[in-house]
Motif scaffolding. Structure first.
Motif: not given
Lengths: 387, 591, 209, 151
Positions: A54-62, A381-383, C136-140
């Motif tokens: 398994c590999e976790t992928h994050v960055g959707y909420l950065h 909590y991912p965020p 820098y990482n979100t769209i507006k």
């Protein structure tokens, strides 16, 4: 239960599946998947129906909070920080406010201390209620979510009454809290606690004395006690592994030293044990809220006068303030260079450890149907992972 | 497998017969809580458009925009905040910080639209369904993000003060000044209201940062009399101050004084500029008051050779001869004047222009002339008997006090008038041991004097007789004078104008005084302008353009003589403006 | 589609092996051609009564969808229910801010949704950047990337506001004015150009279904 | 005094305005310095304007004046008797003299209006009185603004 515990895999070792062999299948779980606790994804390599890797992928909420904070005045960061952990914003507010107060040498009035404690305990309860719905749902038990999310909503009603906001309360302001309790509020708190407690008893009956739940959760996601210090596991996950660690006791911040409670400790360290431990903490939380309502001073200031927020400069220095949130140790490391903006803020959320390092290792050998349940049992909590 | 684990879940079937949690019509049945932070509301009349909400908003969700029907006026920028709900995060810091307390939030939370461009409006101006909402977030009672109370100024007690001419106001300490400076929100509403447009937020910022050299430099950019203005300025800025819309205005005047007090005269040169090179042009300034000396300062800074002609024996004009020592001690004034002198400005004392030298001679000998002769003499009471020897000229009394002469006021003194000169005369008389009545035609609230001065005069023991229209002065036969006045009532004769005192028939009061000091107004002395000079005078004022230039291109005029406000700061502003204009006609760039 | 020089900009899937080309819309979607008015009205009524939302918690706004789904607000009775996959859904709820990485998934999910499809955007962040206006990482503004039918103001909007938003969407659908999908087809080039401006790498992870 | 015709009434009024011009001119003769002279010159111009206006009305045969009187601020009644300021006159002296002169004209026209038998003539006097009251208000206003600022 007869089911074997997840085989222990040394953290250094990692099976490298030969994807070209045709024996394995790569499967993505998330970001759009109901079994994910938020917007993140898992890249699972499966063999048959069990997970090999398994590999976790994050960055959707950065959103770059830590950078954004360096561009905002000390006071302007106050509405920003609560957005870091969406279901549980108050811990951010508290840690940030406490860090500022420590750096600036501000003493918070006693009433504010109690109101902050009340606010944190209420959001702890709300956050656990949200979690229990997810945990039950992940094991195919939708009814619990119907109840518990409604109970959470009742707690949010209390927040709305107290602070004016449902999700983002922005109540714990540097220097104290923003407002005194409105008339009748404490009565509403007690009434709500009665309803919630009643409901939790039902949930206990339905969820924890439940054959399906036991069959699926017992033995799932066993965390060996020696992982706790190796990976920095905190909060209920560590307590379920037998560690009596609770920052409320260990650090004694806010009004906790004046409340009577003992950290709940488990032993089994599996998903079921963690769930049971959290349920016990919910009952304990209700008790704490009742104690706080008793202790809450009726008179006195609730906010310390602060310098003009538009040019508030905080003396150079650095500090780390941590609080026990529902998921473990939540901390803010704040550095000031004596200016009107933070030099650096680093947020330590427990979810990162739990959802990335621990999750990746625990999930090996688990049936794919249990991945969601395992993930929720770690309560992440991912965020907050990526801020 | 425990049998209980199979049976237990069925136990909650009992819930099937209970009232469900479900809210029947959520949208209608659940209004926001009384404290709910919904959409903004603003009382546009209370709002002063200071933009503090804009400064605190971390989302840049608030813009101050001009709104129809509002124009800038003292203390109101004429702008109102417009909130962008594509940015707002409903934190309500703007509500907490609002100095005037006009901003609030309704408990309304529904706003749905298909067009992303519509989510912004000016609360209180653009009509919205939630206007005037009773419920919603308001800042907690008594708690604000800003400190609305002024740091108290250490002062002599009234009992102590009235015994001597010691300065009453002691001045802020560093800690006090920095705390007071911290209250400023740097909105800049004050800058527009200051006749000299001083960079007030700039020097307050310097105080806050402890950078007094910068502070002094900013002061001298527009005002070479910081010591004097820091004490006696009429401070239009403080009336305009946004913090004053909901509390005590920032003590701008005291902060200015703090900067000037803290820097030694010897150190002025470190932070203040000097003329780079002499231009070889010569300018004459008539009158060494604040206006004349300001013009002299800025002209000297531009490299011109300035000679100031002054009829009195010491410089300062009304600052010296009109304002008593307890308000503006002479060493403080001397510090301002000495710095101006140090730039090479020559002041010729005892030179009454018109007699020696004549204006024509000045026009001949100098490249330009600046007239700043002010209003040197008090007008008469203008009632029968006002030529009685015990009826004194208020301005002359103050000048005599400055010169240290015996005033011979006697025991009982009446001061007629309600301006600052009247208050100064009354308080000077009190310090000479007199019993003082201040006789004023209207009410205390109508007095043009600084309210603080009125309060202090009363606290020091002056009796205020309001609504008294002077009728005549009679000789009492024992070396004093009988002052007769008619009691009046205030009548609103014309809507929109200030009420007029109307005598009450028969209510005539007579009091005996040893002296009656007339301080109803002051007039100019213009006999030095001859017809041959060609300076056009209208209604006893030289006619000038915006820069102070008269009908004669090389003659300029300013100060009380010309302007409407007739205070020191306006005279200083006139002097600065004229100096720049003079520089331009002398070939400079005027900056 | 063309860039400044007038040279055609390659489509997102250009250069990919033929098997993977189908991962993206490589041609503008077709506009929906309405049937006869009376039929269309009936269909619109039917569509409005059954909003299946895509349960993709794209931002923090998703937090208020949970209460809406459960018993207190019970959106099922209004004909709204969450679905786990885009292919079953007709309403995409953009839950607030979208980071660039999420935007890629949003576009992909949106394109996978069957028509007729609608988009509801929650909160300040979707309207004008919200509190992440300088991140820098979100769209507006989400509507530069996919068409939006209904915006709901708030941070976060309460469940009641969400419900009101869905009711508004229903009204729009019934009136036949929910044109988002057709807008996307019509302005496909503009949307794609905007998407490409922020999303540099169009390769998706190795999805294999 | 009996004023038979409209023309005679206006003739009388014009005569008063011209007398005012002479009055200011005489003052100007004793003025000590230029500023006084120019101030008086302004007032002379003003009175000339009034006279010209009345001439025009006489020519047209109608009076286009409002009968409403302006508010009396009370400045004129301070100085009685003397309307001839001394040679070293200040602005205050000039203004008081001017205001009391206008006030007397107002009273005169008012009295004439009351005495007039013919309604047309009475109305003309009333209108002239109104005009003079506005002149008086002008001077009083100037006095309040420029002289008695602190009173």
């Amino acid at each position: 239960m007869s089911r074997p515990k997840t085989p222990y895999v040394a953290p250094e070792e990692r099976a490298v599946p030969d994807l070209d062999s045709g024996k394995y299948l790569v499967m993505w779980q998330g970001p759009n998947h109901p079994g994910i606790t938020g917007n993140m994804s898992l890249r699972l390599v499966i063999e048959g129906d069990s997970v090999v890797d398994c590999e976790t992928h994050v960055g959707y909420l950065h959103r770059g909070f830590e950078k954004l904070m360096e561009r905002r005045l000390w006071m302007q960061n106050f509405p920003l920080v609560c957005r870091i952990a969406v279901p549980e914003p108050d811990f951010n507010e508290y840690c940030y406010a406490a860090a500022l107060e420590e750096l600036a040498g501000i003493e918070v009035p006693d009433k504010a201390v109690w109101l902050r404690t009340l606010s944190l305990e209420m959001i702890r309860l709300a956050s656990f209620l949200m979690w229990i719905g997810g945990q039950a749902g992940a094991f195919g038990h939708g009814t619990i979510a119907q109840w518990s999310v409604t109970m959470r909503d009742y707690v949010l009603d209390l927040f709305e009454e107290l602070s004016g906001g449902r999700i983002y309360h922005m109540y714990i302001i540097p220097g104290g809290v923003r407002a005194d309790v409105p008339p009748g509020f404490l009565r509403h708190v007690l009434e709500t606690m009665t309803v919630v407690e009643q409901n939790l008893k039902d949930i206990e009956l339905v969820m924890f004395h439940n054959a399906v739940m036991k069959m699926r959760a017992v033995g799932l996601g066993y965390i060996p006690p020696d992982w706790v210090d190796r990976y920095g596991i905190t909060g209920p996950n560590a307590r379920a592994a037998g560690f009596k660690r609770d920052l409320r006791k260990d650090r004694g911040y806010l009004a906790y030293p004046r409340l009577s409670f003992e950290p709940v400790v488990g032993a089994e360290s599996d998903a079921f044990e963690r769930a049971r431990l959290r349920l016990a903490e919910m009952f304990q939380g209700i008790d704490l809220i009742r104690q706080i309502v008793d202790f809450l001073p009726s008179e006195g200031p609730f906010r310390e006068r602060l310098p003009n927020p538009l040019h508030w400069k905080i003396p150079a220095g650095e500090t780390y303030v941590a609080a026990e949130c529902t998921r473990g140790e939540y901390g803010f490391y704040v550095v000031s260079d004596g200016g009107d903006k933070p030099r650096r803020v680093a947020v330590r959320g427990p979810s990162y450890t739990h959802a990335v390092s621990v999750m990746e290792r625990l999930v090996r050998g688990v049936n794919i149907a249990d991945v969601a349940g395992l993930m929720v049992s770690l309560h992440t909590y991912p965020p907050e992972i990526e801020r | 497998m425990d049998i209980k684990d199979i049976i237990a879940p069925f136990a909650v079937w009992k819930r099937a017969f209970e009232k469900p949690f479900t809210v029947r019509k959520p949208i209608d049945e659940r209004p926001g809580a009384p404290r709910y932070r919904g959409f903004h509301i603003n009382d546009a009349d209370t709002c002063v458009g200071c933009g503090t909400c804009e400064s605190i908003c971390m989302n840049k969700a608030i813009d101050l925009v001009p709104v129809e029907g509002r124009s800038p006026s003292g203390g109101d920028s004429g702008l109102r905040p417009r909130v962008d709900y594509g940015r707002c995060c409903w934190c309500a810091l703007c509500v907490d910080i609002c100095p005037s307390g006009s901003l609030g939030m309704s408990n309304e939370y529904l706003w749905i639209d298909s067009d992303p461009e519509v989510f912004r409006y000016v609360p209180g101006v653009d009509p919205k369904p939630w206007d005037g909402a009773e419920l919603g977030y308001r800042r907690a009672e008594g708690y604000r993000l800003l400190d609305m109370e002024r740091v108290p100024m250490p002062e002599l007690s009234h009992a102590e003060g009235v015994k001597s001419f010691l300065e009453l106001v002691k001045g802020y300490s560093r800690e006090q000044a920095e705390r007071e400076a911290d209250r400023c929100v740097a909105c800049g509403v004050c800058v527009a209201s200051c006749p000299a447009h001083m960079d007030i937020p700039g020097y307050i910022n310097a105080v806050r940062g402890g950078d007094l050299e910068t502070g002094l430099r900013l002061l001298y950019e527009t005002n070479p009399f910081p010591e004097a203005c820091g004490r006696i300025c009429t401070r239009a800025c403080e009336s305009a101050c946004a913090i004053g819309s909901g509390g005590d205005p920032v003590a701008i005047r005291w902060l200015k004084r703090y900067i000037a007090d803290q820097v030694e005269l010897a150190d002025y040169g470190k932070s203040l500029p000097r003329a780079e090179s002499a231009t070889g042009r010569k300018v004459a300034v008539v009158g060494a008051g604040p206006g004349g000396l300001s013009a002299a300062y800025y002209l000297a800074l531009l490299g011109h050779k300035v000679t100031v002609f002054e009829k009195d024996e010491a410089p300062g004009g009304m600052l010296r001869y009109g304002i008593p020592e307890y308000r503006l001690p002479y060493p403080a004034l001397d510090k301002d004047v000495d710095y101006i002198r140090s730039l090479g400005v020559e002041i010729r004392h005892g030179a009454t222009v018109g007699k020696d030298p004549a204006l024509a001679k000045l026009r001949e000998d100098f490249d330009a002339v600046y007239l700043s002769t002010g209003l040197p003499s008090a007008y008469r009471l203008d009632v029968p008997g006002d030529e009685h020897p015990r009826v004194l000229d208020g301005v002359a009394v103050l000048a005599a006090a400055t010169r240290g002469e015996e005033l011979g006021l006697g025991r009982r003194v009446a001061v007629v008038g309600g301006g600052n000169v009247a208050m100064d005369a009354a308080r000077t008389a009190l310090r000479r041991g007199c019993e003082v009545d201040i006789v004023y035609r209207r009410r205390q609230v109508d007095m043009p004097a600084d309210p603080e001065e009125i309060r202090e005069a009363k606290a020091e023991g002056a009796r205020l007789i309001e609504r008294a229209i002077p009728l005549r002065v009679e000789d009492s036969g024992d070396g004093g004078a009988r002052f007769v006045w008619n009691e009046a009532e205030m009548v609103q004769k014309e809507p929109g104008k200030r009420p007029v005192p109307e005598p009450i028939p028969g209510a005539v009061v007579t009091e005996r005084y040893d002296s009656i000091i007339a301080a109803i107004g002051q007039g100019p002395e213009l006999s030095y302008i001859t017809e041959a000079d060609g300076v056009e005078v209208r209604r006893m004022k030289p006619v000038t353009d915006r820069t102070g230039r008269t009908s004669v291109p090389t003659v300029f005029a300013g100060g009380d003589l010309v302007n409407e406000k007739k205070d020191a700061i306006s005279a200083i502003a006139d002097g600065h403006r004229a100096a720049r204009a003079i520089d331009r006609i002398l070939g400079g760039r005027g900056d | 589609m063309s860039d400044k020089k007038g040279k055609p900009v390659p489509l997102a899937n250009e250069g990919l092996p033929p098997g993977e080309r189908g991962l993206f819309c490589d041609a503008p979607p077709r506009e929906y051609a309405p049937a006869a008015k009376i039929v269309e009205d009936f269909w619109n009524w039917a569509r409005s009564q059954s909003l299946w939302i895509l349960g993709f918690g794209t931002g923090c706004g998703a937090i208020e969808l949970r209460p809406l789904m459960t018993s207190r607000y019970d959106m099922y009775r209004f004909g709204i229910q969450p679905r786990p996959t885009p292919r079953q859904s007709s309403v995409f709820v953009i839950g607030g801010y979208a980071s660039v990485k999420t935007l890629k998934r949003i576009v992909r999910s949106y394109e996978q949704m069957m028509g007729p499809k609608f988009v509801v955007a929650l909160g300040s962040c979707t309207i004008n950047g919200g509190m992440y206006w300088d991140s820098y990482n979100t769209i507006k503004r989400i509507d530069q990337y996919i068409p939006v039918d209904v915006y709901i103001a708030g941070c976060m909007p309460r469940p009641e506001a969400l419900l009101a938003g869905f009711q508004e969407l229903k009204r729009i659908i019934r009136a036949g004015k929910a044109e988002g999908q057709n807008l996307y087809a019509r302005d496909f080039e503009r949307y794609k150009a905007n998407q490409k401006r922020v999303i540099k790498d169009w390769n998706m992870p190795d999805y294999n279904w | 005094m009996g004023y038979a015709t409209f023309g005679e009434v206006l003739e009388f009024a014009i005569g008063r305005e011209n007398a005012a011009v002479d009055f200011y001119r005489e003052l100007s003769g004793i003025a000590a310095f230029a500023a006084q002279k120019s101030t008086l010159a302004e007032f002379i111009a003003m009175e000339r304007g009034h006279a010209a206006m009345l001439e025009a009305m006489k020519a047209r045969g109608t009076v286009k004046l409002s009968a409403s009187t302006a508010v009396d601020l009370g400045a004129a009644r301070r100085v009685e008797a003397t309307d001839r300021p001394p040679a070293g006159m200040t602005f205050q002296d000039i203004l008081t003299a001017a205001a009391s002169k206008e006030a007397r004209s107002f009273e005169l026209y008012g009295r004439l209006a009351r005495e007039a038998g013919d309604p047309g003539i009475r109305e003309t006097f009333e209108r002239l009185a109104g005009e003079e009251s506005r002149h008086r208000a002008y001077f009083q206003d100037l006095y309040e603004r420029e002289v008695a600022r602190d009173n």
